[in-house]
Design a protein around this motif. Structure first.
Motif, short mmCIF file in Angstrom:
data_model
loop_
_atom_site.label_atom_id
_atom_site.label_comp_id
_atom_site.label_asym_id
_atom_site.label_seq_id
_atom_site.Cartn_x
_atom_site.Cartn_y
_atom_site.Cartn_z
N UNK A 60 0.82 -1.22 0.00
CA UNK A 60 0.00 0.00 0.00
C UNK A 60 0.85 1.26 0.00
N UNK A 61 2.11 1.17 0.43
CA UNK A 61 2.92 2.38 0.51
C UNK A 61 4.24 2.30 -0.25
N UNK A 62 4.71 1.11 -0.58
CA UNK A 62 6.04 0.96 -1.18
C UNK A 62 5.97 0.15 -2.46
N UNK A 63 6.70 0.61 -3.48
CA UNK A 63 6.82 -0.17 -4.71
C UNK A 63 8.29 -0.42 -4.98
N UNK A 64 8.63 -1.64 -5.38
CA UNK A 64 10.01 -1.97 -5.71
C UNK A 64 10.07 -2.49 -7.15
N UNK A 65 11.01 -1.95 -7.92
CA UNK A 65 11.27 -2.50 -9.25
C UNK A 65 12.06 -3.80 -9.05
N UNK A 66 12.21 -4.57 -10.15
CA UNK A 66 13.00 -5.79 -10.03
C UNK A 66 14.44 -5.50 -9.62
N UNK A 67 14.99 -4.41 -10.14
CA UNK A 67 16.35 -4.04 -9.76
C UNK A 67 16.44 -3.73 -8.27
N UNK A 68 15.45 -2.99 -7.77
CA UNK A 68 15.45 -2.63 -6.34
C UNK A 68 15.21 -3.86 -5.46
N UNK A 69 14.29 -4.72 -5.87
CA UNK A 69 14.01 -5.93 -5.08
C UNK A 69 15.26 -6.82 -5.04
N UNK A 70 15.93 -6.93 -6.17
CA UNK A 70 17.14 -7.75 -6.26
C UNK A 70 18.23 -7.21 -5.34
N UNK A 71 18.44 -5.89 -5.37
CA UNK A 71 19.49 -5.28 -4.54
C UNK A 71 19.15 -5.43 -3.06
N UNK A 72 17.85 -5.21 -2.73
CA UNK A 72 17.45 -5.31 -1.33
C UNK A 72 17.57 -6.75 -0.82
N UNK A 73 17.21 -7.71 -1.67
CA UNK A 73 17.32 -9.11 -1.28
C UNK A 73 18.79 -9.46 -1.00
N UNK A 74 19.68 -8.96 -1.84
CA UNK A 74 21.11 -9.25 -1.62
C UNK A 74 21.62 -8.62 -0.33
N UNK A 75 21.16 -7.39 -0.07
CA UNK A 75 21.59 -6.72 1.16
C UNK A 75 21.09 -7.48 2.39
N UNK A 76 19.83 -7.89 2.36
CA UNK A 76 19.28 -8.69 3.46
C UNK A 76 20.02 -10.03 3.58
N UNK A 77 20.36 -10.61 2.43
CA UNK A 77 21.05 -11.91 2.46
C UNK A 77 22.40 -11.76 3.16
N UNK A 78 23.11 -10.67 2.85
CA UNK A 78 24.40 -10.43 3.50
C UNK A 78 24.20 -10.26 5.01
N UNK A 79 23.12 -9.57 5.39
CA UNK A 79 22.85 -9.35 6.81
C UNK A 79 22.51 -10.66 7.52
N UNK A 80 21.74 -11.51 6.85
CA UNK A 80 21.40 -12.81 7.45
C UNK A 80 22.66 -13.65 7.66
N UNK A 81 23.55 -13.64 6.65
CA UNK A 81 24.81 -14.38 6.80
C UNK A 81 25.62 -13.81 7.96
N UNK A 82 25.64 -12.47 8.05
CA UNK A 82 26.39 -11.83 9.13
C UNK A 82 25.83 -12.21 10.50
N UNK A 83 24.51 -12.50 10.54
CA UNK A 83 23.89 -12.93 11.80
C UNK A 83 24.10 -14.42 12.05
N UNK A 84 24.81 -15.07 11.16
CA UNK A 84 25.12 -16.48 11.40
C UNK A 84 24.12 -17.46 10.82
N UNK A 85 23.17 -16.99 10.00
CA UNK A 85 22.20 -17.92 9.40
C UNK A 85 22.90 -18.72 8.30
N UNK A 86 22.75 -20.03 8.37
CA UNK A 86 23.47 -20.94 7.47
C UNK A 86 22.48 -21.63 6.51
N UNK A 87 22.98 -22.19 5.42
CA UNK A 87 22.11 -22.96 4.54
C UNK A 87 21.37 -24.04 5.32
N UNK A 88 20.08 -24.21 5.04
CA UNK A 88 19.28 -25.22 5.73
C UNK A 88 18.64 -24.73 7.01
N UNK A 89 19.11 -23.58 7.55
CA UNK A 89 18.47 -23.02 8.75
C UNK A 89 17.06 -22.53 8.40
#
Lengths: 92, 477
Positions: B23-52
């Motif tokens: 309702x308030x935010x729109x993301x293009x594919x480029x933006x969604x892709x970049x944000x997903x990668x940034x979150x992925x890096x943060x999850x790894x930094x928090x110690x989340x591993x494959x299969x968790x």
């Protein structure tokens, strides 16, 4: 109704939600701050009835962008939304 | 091929195209892709591993979609839990999934579970940070969807990347989705209907428009939403369309840009379906069937030929490469969309028995005939009465409880029959309040009947048919 103050609106909406939508209990009476969503008051049929009530009594339609948990979490929040929508409609 | 590749590929093809909008935010594919990668890096930094397992307990936001993509990109398992779930239930899901992390976008807390807000996650990695995407196989788990469990505890249905892709590939072909389509996402993220809305859109490079939990049940604004967003493909439980028709004047105000309208999750009330079919001759209408364990496994296209029909529309022919048979009256499914198994249980081997009754009727089309057991479908959601009964008997005024589904389609509701504790009087509103603390809203009771004792059959079991009779005679407490 030309204009409505917040206190009157609180009373009237509280009465509607309590009596027509059957919210609150003897042990725990409904107040303007009662958490309607946590209490499970607003299911789809009650939500539809509440929106119809707001439209017929206060002359405003709630647009999709305003249909958020924030605006419907309590009678006080709904009253704020109605007042905002009425002032927007008046300034058009 | 992984489920996360759909967004990666669309971002490479059309980075500026709209991907997801709340309702308030729109993301293009480029933006969604970049944000997903940034979150992925943060999850790894928090110690989340494959299969968790990562529980994502959020509203329906573009941000939550980016978090889900991030979870998949690091090879972890996405466990979507709708924001409307009370903390007590989320805690049981977190415990069952043995989640490594809970990601939230609100103040709710799950005691004892490591949790992090979306905002904190965003700050945990700098913009532009990327991590290598995990290599996943078709048989690796992608997500776990929790449904009501007959033992009284939510049950996790574990689906693989391959399961999801087999369904999404089929659905995109069936609906001929293109990058020009605009899909609505009405179902909650924890419901498998969302798999089509999100990943179907991503595979086609189309956009998906998220309907929040509050808007999802507001008939008239929902019709406005369909028209204003120029939605081309709608997928929901029939009861949402019935509500939009009855309270939102959907048929007269629509179809707008709609070209396909798909329903699943429960039988579509015949009269309503015929009204829509007659009113919108240019809109394709499909009736899909499949429990969460198989996603969609049969499909039927409703046409003008169904206008004269007097019986329920069939659930149709096998879909998405599945083999669907009827064994002893029960619908049995095997094929590429059938789940890996229940989380924490034995891996599934052999065909999946749905617990749904079916029959192959005229023209070789499968017809749905009800349930083998007491499971109830409410507005498409599965409800195991045992889970509600366990919550009811925890209340001070309730000594014993039986819960029954009464009615069909959009009119079905949950009736609670309770034997009061001595000297107490169970109150309907108080019990609804109590249930709301432990169960999601769709599992709450719709009616209460206090009884001195339960009627019993000759062999001593609770006589459900007799109780059901009490419900329809309106003997309310």
């Amino acid at each position: 109704m030309a204009d409505v103050d917040r206190a009157t609106l609180h009373d009237r909406l509280l009465g509607y939600v309590r009596d027509d939508l059957k919210a609150g209990t003897e042990a725990e009476p409904l107040t303007v701050d009662s958490p309607l969503l946590d209490m499970g008051v607003l299911d789809s049929v009650r939500t539809a009835r509440l929106l119809a009530h707001i439209r017929s009594e206060y002359g405003v339609r709630v647009p999709p962008g305003q249909m958020t948990g924030e605006h419907f979490r309590s009678v006080a929040a709904i009253a704020d939304l109605v007042l905002t929508l009425r002032s927007q409609a008046a300034s058009l | 091929m992984s489920l996360y590749a759909l967004v990666v590929d669309a971002a490479a093809r059309t980075p500026d195209a709209l991907a997801v909008s709340d309702l308030s935010t729109s993301l293009s594919y480029g933006e969604l892709d970049a944000r997903a990668d940034r979150f992925a890096a943060a999850l790894r930094a928090r110690g989340v591993r494959p299969g968790d397992r990562v529980v994502v307990w959020t509203g329906k936001t573009a941000e939550a979609v980016a978090v889900a993509q991030a979870v998949l990109r690091i090879g972890a398992i996405h466990v979507p839990v709708p924001r409307g779930n009370p903390p007590e239930r989320v805690a049981r899901i977190v415990a069952d999934a043995r989640a490594a992390l809970v990601v939230t976008d609100h103040d709710g807390q799950v005691p004892g579970a490591p949790s992090l807000s979306c905002a904190a996650l965003a700050h945990a990695a700098a913009p532009g940070t990327r991590v290598a995407h995990a290599t996943v196989g078709a048989a690796d788990p992608a997500y776990i969807l929790y449904t009501s469990g007959s033992t009284g505890t939510p049950k996790g249905v574990c689906l693989s990347h391959g399961n999801a892709l087999a369904f999404v590939d089929w659905a995109c072909r069936e609906l001929r989705l293109t990058a020009g389509d605009r899909l609505a996402n009405h179902a909650s993220f924890g419901f498998d209907l969302s798999v089509f809305d999100l990943y179907g859109a991503f595979r086609a490079g189309a956009s998906v428009h998220l309907v929040g939990e509050m808007l999802a049940q507001a008939a008239e604004p929902l019709v406005d939403f369909v028209l204003e967003r120029r939605i081309t493909v709608w997928y929901s439980v029939p009861s949402a369309l019935v509500l939009m028709t009855e309270y939102g004047d959907l048929r007269a105000r629509g179809p707008g840009a709609l070209r396909a309208c798909v329903c699943a999750g429960e039988p579509f009330p015949l009269n309503r379906l015929r009204d829509l079919r007659r009113g919108w001759p240019g809109v394709r209408m499909l009736n899909w069937y499949g429990p969460t364990e198989t996603n969609v496994c049969t499909s039927y296209e409703v046409t003008a030929a169904d206008l004269d029909r007097t019986t329920a529309v069939p659930i149709g022919s096998p879909a998405a490469g599945n083999v669907v048979t009827v064994d002893g009256g029960e619908i049995v499914v095997s094929g590429p969309t059938v789940m890996l198994g229940y989380w924490g249980g034995e891996p599934r081997t052999g065909p999946y028995r749905t617990g749904d009754l079916g029959r192959y009727g005229t023209g070789g089309l499968l017809e749905y005939r009800g349930r083998v057991d007491t499971m109830v479908k409410l507005r498409g959601y599965r409800v195991e009465p045992a889970e509600v009964e366990q919550v009811l008997v925890a209340h001070d005024t309730v000594r014993d409880a039986v819960v029954l589904g009464v009615g069909t389609g959009g009119r079905s509701c949950l009736h609670a029959f309770v034997v009061p504790e001595a000297g107490t009087t169970p109150e309907f509103a108080a019990l609804r309040r109590h249930c709301a603390s432990f169960l999601p809203a769709y599992m709450n009771i719709d009616a209460l009947h206090a009884v001195g004792k339960f009627p019993r059959t000759r062999n001593g079991k609770v006589d459900l048919a007799a109780l059901s009779g009490l419900a329809t005679t309106g003997a309310d407490a």
